[in-house]
Design a protein around this motif. Structure first.
Motif, PDB file in Angstrom:
ATOM      1  N   UNK A 159       0.826  -1.208   0.000  1.00 56.06           N
ATOM      2  CA  UNK A 159       0.000   0.000   0.000  1.00 56.06           C
ATOM      3  C   UNK A 159       0.862   1.261   0.000  1.00 56.06           C
ATOM      4  N   UNK A 160       2.107   1.149   0.464  1.00 50.25           N
ATOM      5  CA  UNK A 160       2.978   2.312   0.547  1.00 50.25           C
ATOM      6  C   UNK A 160       3.757   2.553  -0.742  1.00 50.25           C
ATOM      7  N   UNK A 161       3.604   1.657  -1.736  1.00 46.73           N
ATOM      8  CA  UNK A 161       4.356   1.803  -2.989  1.00 46.73           C
ATOM      9  C   UNK A 161       3.867   3.017  -3.767  1.00 46.73           C
ATOM     10  N   UNK A 162       4.747   3.590  -4.558  1.00 46.18           N
ATOM     11  CA  UNK A 162       4.401   4.774  -5.355  1.00 46.18           C
ATOM     12  C   UNK A 162       4.163   4.442  -6.823  1.00 46.18           C
ATOM     13  N   UNK A 163       4.629   3.281  -7.259  1.00 46.33           N
ATOM     14  CA  UNK A 163       4.467   2.896  -8.658  1.00 46.33           C
ATOM     15  C   UNK A 163       3.263   1.965  -8.798  1.00 46.33           C
ATOM     16  N   UNK A 164       2.463   2.191  -9.840  1.00 42.34           N
ATOM     17  CA  UNK A 164       1.208   1.473 -10.007  1.00 42.34           C
ATOM     18  C   UNK A 164       1.370   0.234 -10.875  1.00 42.34           C
ATOM     19  N   UNK A 165       0.695  -0.825 -10.475  1.00 45.79           N
ATOM     20  CA  UNK A 165       0.590  -2.011 -11.310  1.00 45.79           C
ATOM     21  C   UNK A 165      -0.083  -1.623 -12.627  1.00 45.79           C
ATOM     22  N   UNK A 166       0.495  -2.062 -13.736  1.00 45.47           N
ATOM     23  CA  UNK A 166      -0.060  -1.727 -15.042  1.00 45.47           C
ATOM     24  C   UNK A 166       0.624  -0.532 -15.670  1.00 45.47           C
ATOM     25  N   UNK A 167       1.293   0.284 -14.856  1.00 51.51           N
ATOM     26  CA  UNK A 167       2.025   1.445 -15.358  1.00 51.51           C
ATOM     27  C   UNK A 167       3.537   1.217 -15.336  1.00 51.51           C
ATOM     28  N   UNK A 168       3.937   0.157 -14.655  1.00 53.64           N
ATOM     29  CA  UNK A 168       5.350  -0.178 -14.513  1.00 53.64           C
ATOM     30  C   UNK A 168       5.669  -1.410 -15.344  1.00 53.64           C
ATOM     31  N   UNK A 169       6.577  -1.296 -16.278  1.00 50.08           N
ATOM     32  CA  UNK A 169       6.949  -2.430 -17.122  1.00 50.08           C
ATOM     33  C   UNK A 169       7.669  -3.482 -16.285  1.00 50.08           C
ATOM     34  N   UNK A 170       7.209  -4.715 -16.372  1.00 50.00           N
ATOM     35  CA  UNK A 170       7.844  -5.806 -15.638  1.00 50.00           C
ATOM     36  C   UNK A 170       9.026  -6.358 -16.414  1.00 50.00           C
ATOM     37  N   UNK A 171      10.027  -6.777 -15.677  1.00 47.41           N
ATOM     38  CA  UNK A 171      11.190  -7.434 -16.271  1.00 47.41           C
ATOM     39  C   UNK A 171      11.213  -8.877 -15.801  1.00 47.41           C
ATOM     40  N   UNK A 172      11.564  -9.776 -16.707  1.00 47.26           N
ATOM     41  CA  UNK A 172      11.493 -11.208 -16.425  1.00 47.26           C
ATOM     42  C   UNK A 172      12.887 -11.838 -16.429  1.00 47.26           C
ATOM     43  N   UNK A 188      10.508  -2.834   5.279  1.00 40.52           N
ATOM     44  CA  UNK A 188      11.794  -3.128   4.646  1.00 40.52           C
ATOM     45  C   UNK A 188      11.634  -3.474   3.171  1.00 40.52           C
ATOM     46  N   UNK A 189      10.449  -3.932   2.787  1.00 39.73           N
ATOM     47  CA  UNK A 189      10.237  -4.298   1.387  1.00 39.73           C
ATOM     48  C   UNK A 189      10.127  -3.076   0.472  1.00 39.73           C
ATOM     49  N   UNK A 190      10.024  -1.889   1.044  1.00 35.34           N
ATOM     50  CA  UNK A 190      10.059  -0.680   0.222  1.00 35.34           C
ATOM     51  C   UNK A 190      11.417  -0.505  -0.439  1.00 35.34           C
ATOM     52  N   UNK A 191      12.414  -1.228   0.066  1.00 35.52           N
ATOM     53  CA  UNK A 191      13.766  -1.154  -0.487  1.00 35.52           C
ATOM     54  C   UNK A 191      14.140  -2.442  -1.210  1.00 35.52           C
ATOM     55  N   UNK A 192      13.140  -3.235  -1.531  1.00 32.27           N
ATOM     56  CA  UNK A 192      13.365  -4.498  -2.254  1.00 32.27           C
ATOM     57  C   UNK A 192      12.782  -4.366  -3.657  1.00 32.27           C
ATOM     58  N   UNK A 193      13.628  -4.458  -4.662  1.00 34.15           N
ATOM     59  CA  UNK A 193      13.138  -4.428  -6.040  1.00 34.15           C
ATOM     60  C   UNK A 193      12.325  -3.176  -6.338  1.00 34.15           C
ATOM     61  N   UNK A 194      11.175  -3.384  -6.975  1.00 30.22           N
ATOM     62  CA  UNK A 194      10.272  -2.290  -7.349  1.00 30.22           C
ATOM     63  C   UNK A 194       8.909  -2.526  -6.714  1.00 30.22           C
ATOM     64  N   UNK A 195       8.631  -1.901  -5.585  1.00 29.48           N
ATOM     65  CA  UNK A 195       7.317  -2.073  -4.956  1.00 29.48           C
ATOM     66  C   UNK A 195       6.200  -1.540  -5.852  1.00 29.48           C
ATOM     67  N   UNK A 196       5.064  -2.254  -5.870  1.00 30.23           N
ATOM     68  CA  UNK A 196       3.943  -1.883  -6.720  1.00 30.23           C
ATOM     69  C   UNK A 196       2.667  -1.734  -5.899  1.00 30.23           C
ATOM     70  N   UNK A 197       1.796  -0.867  -6.389  1.00 26.48           N
ATOM     71  CA  UNK A 197       0.513  -0.611  -5.757  1.00 26.48           C
ATOM     72  C   UNK A 197      -0.611  -0.939  -6.727  1.00 26.48           C
ATOM     73  N   UNK A 198      -1.616  -1.650  -6.260  1.00 28.44           N
ATOM     74  CA  UNK A 198      -2.827  -1.884  -7.052  1.00 28.44           C
ATOM     75  C   UNK A 198      -3.790  -0.741  -6.752  1.00 28.44           C
ATOM     76  N   UNK A 199      -4.089   0.064  -7.746  1.00 29.82           N
ATOM     77  CA  UNK A 199      -4.949   1.221  -7.533  1.00 29.82           C
ATOM     78  C   UNK A 199      -6.397   0.778  -7.359  1.00 29.82           C
ATOM     79  N   UNK A 200      -7.019   1.230  -6.268  1.00 31.80           N
ATOM     80  CA  UNK A 200      -8.430   0.951  -6.009  1.00 31.80           C
ATOM     81  C   UNK A 200      -9.124   2.264  -5.638  1.00 31.80           C
TER      82      UNK A 200
END
Length: 229
Positions: A159-172, A188-200
């Motif tokens: 919920x604290x992520x700033x980048x939205x699911x669907x707007x951030x390109x995923x890397x595989x 601590x997960x705010x500093x792991x990879x790219x945190x994502x938020x599902x907009x509701x």
């Protein structure tokens, strides 16, 4: 517990299957014969109990077949995408996420301890037997998981992520990471990879874990299809 789940066990995870129990109330016919045939092909004993004894194995009256299997642990594929559940405590949620994971193309599931028993009949039933089609491995900590797969792109859902699911390109290959039903992922997960938020909408503060995972997996599948075109 149930005919459908027994078919999934006997078709997908034969090496873990141990016994097949059939209720005397299961009528002769194609279904019964197919179950017996699959069990015999795998050299698994078929046990037909009297009605009273069979009901002792199940608290449901409509269960006509029960599969007994050994708990299993699989090595996750380092080249495939993963779902990571951190400290999941609801067996129904775990089973539902298993089903969604398989539906949207991810067959590797990491469970971070402590966790509810995903081999409990409630979880297996919620998964509709998809548990037998997945590679599942349990880890003592997220750090242990991360160390084993250093090349995965990590996407914690917070919920604290700033980048939205669907707007951030995923890397595989990637790891979709979800937290505990009550607490989510810690800060601590705010500093792991790219945190994502599902907009509701502002009418809700958050989604249930299984809802969030299903939405994330659907969006993942859309991006994956585009990536592989």
């Amino acid at each position: 517990l149930g005919i459908t789940l027994c078919f999934e066990l006997l078709n997908k995870k034969t090496d873990s299957a141990r016994k097949l129990y059939l209720s005397p109330e299961l009528e002769e016919g194609e279904t019964r014969q197919r179950l017996i045939s699959l069990a015999r092909q795998a050299n698994i004993p078929v046990i037909v109990n009297n009605a009273k004894a069979f009901k002792g194995l199940s608290d449901k009256d409509n269960v006509l077949a029960i599969g007994e299997f050994s708990k299993f642990s699989d090595k996750l594929d380092e080249n495939k995408d993963h779902v990571v559940l951190c400290q999941p405590m609801n067996m129904g949620n775990i089973g539902t996420i298993m089903r969604s994971s398989l539906a949207f193309g991810i067959k590797d599931l990491a469970i971070i301890m402590p966790n509810a028993d995903y081999f409990d009949p409630k979880a297996v039933r919620a998964s509709m037997g998809t548990i037998f089609s997945l590679r599942i491995h349990r880890y003592q900590s997220f750090g242990e998981y991360q160390a084993e797969f250093p090349n995965h792109s990590l996407y914690p859902f917070m919920l604290q992520a700033s980048k939205l699911l669907g707007k951030q390109k995923l890397e595989f290959p990637c790891s979709l990471i979800f937290g505990n039903e009550a607490k989510g992922l810690d800060q601590s997960f705010l500093h792991v990879g790219t945190p994502l938020l599902i907009k509701i909408s502002g009418e809700l503060d958050s989604l249930n874990l299984d809802n969030a995972a299903s939405i994330a997996l659907f969006e993942y599948s859309r991006e994956k299809d585009h990536f592989t075109m």
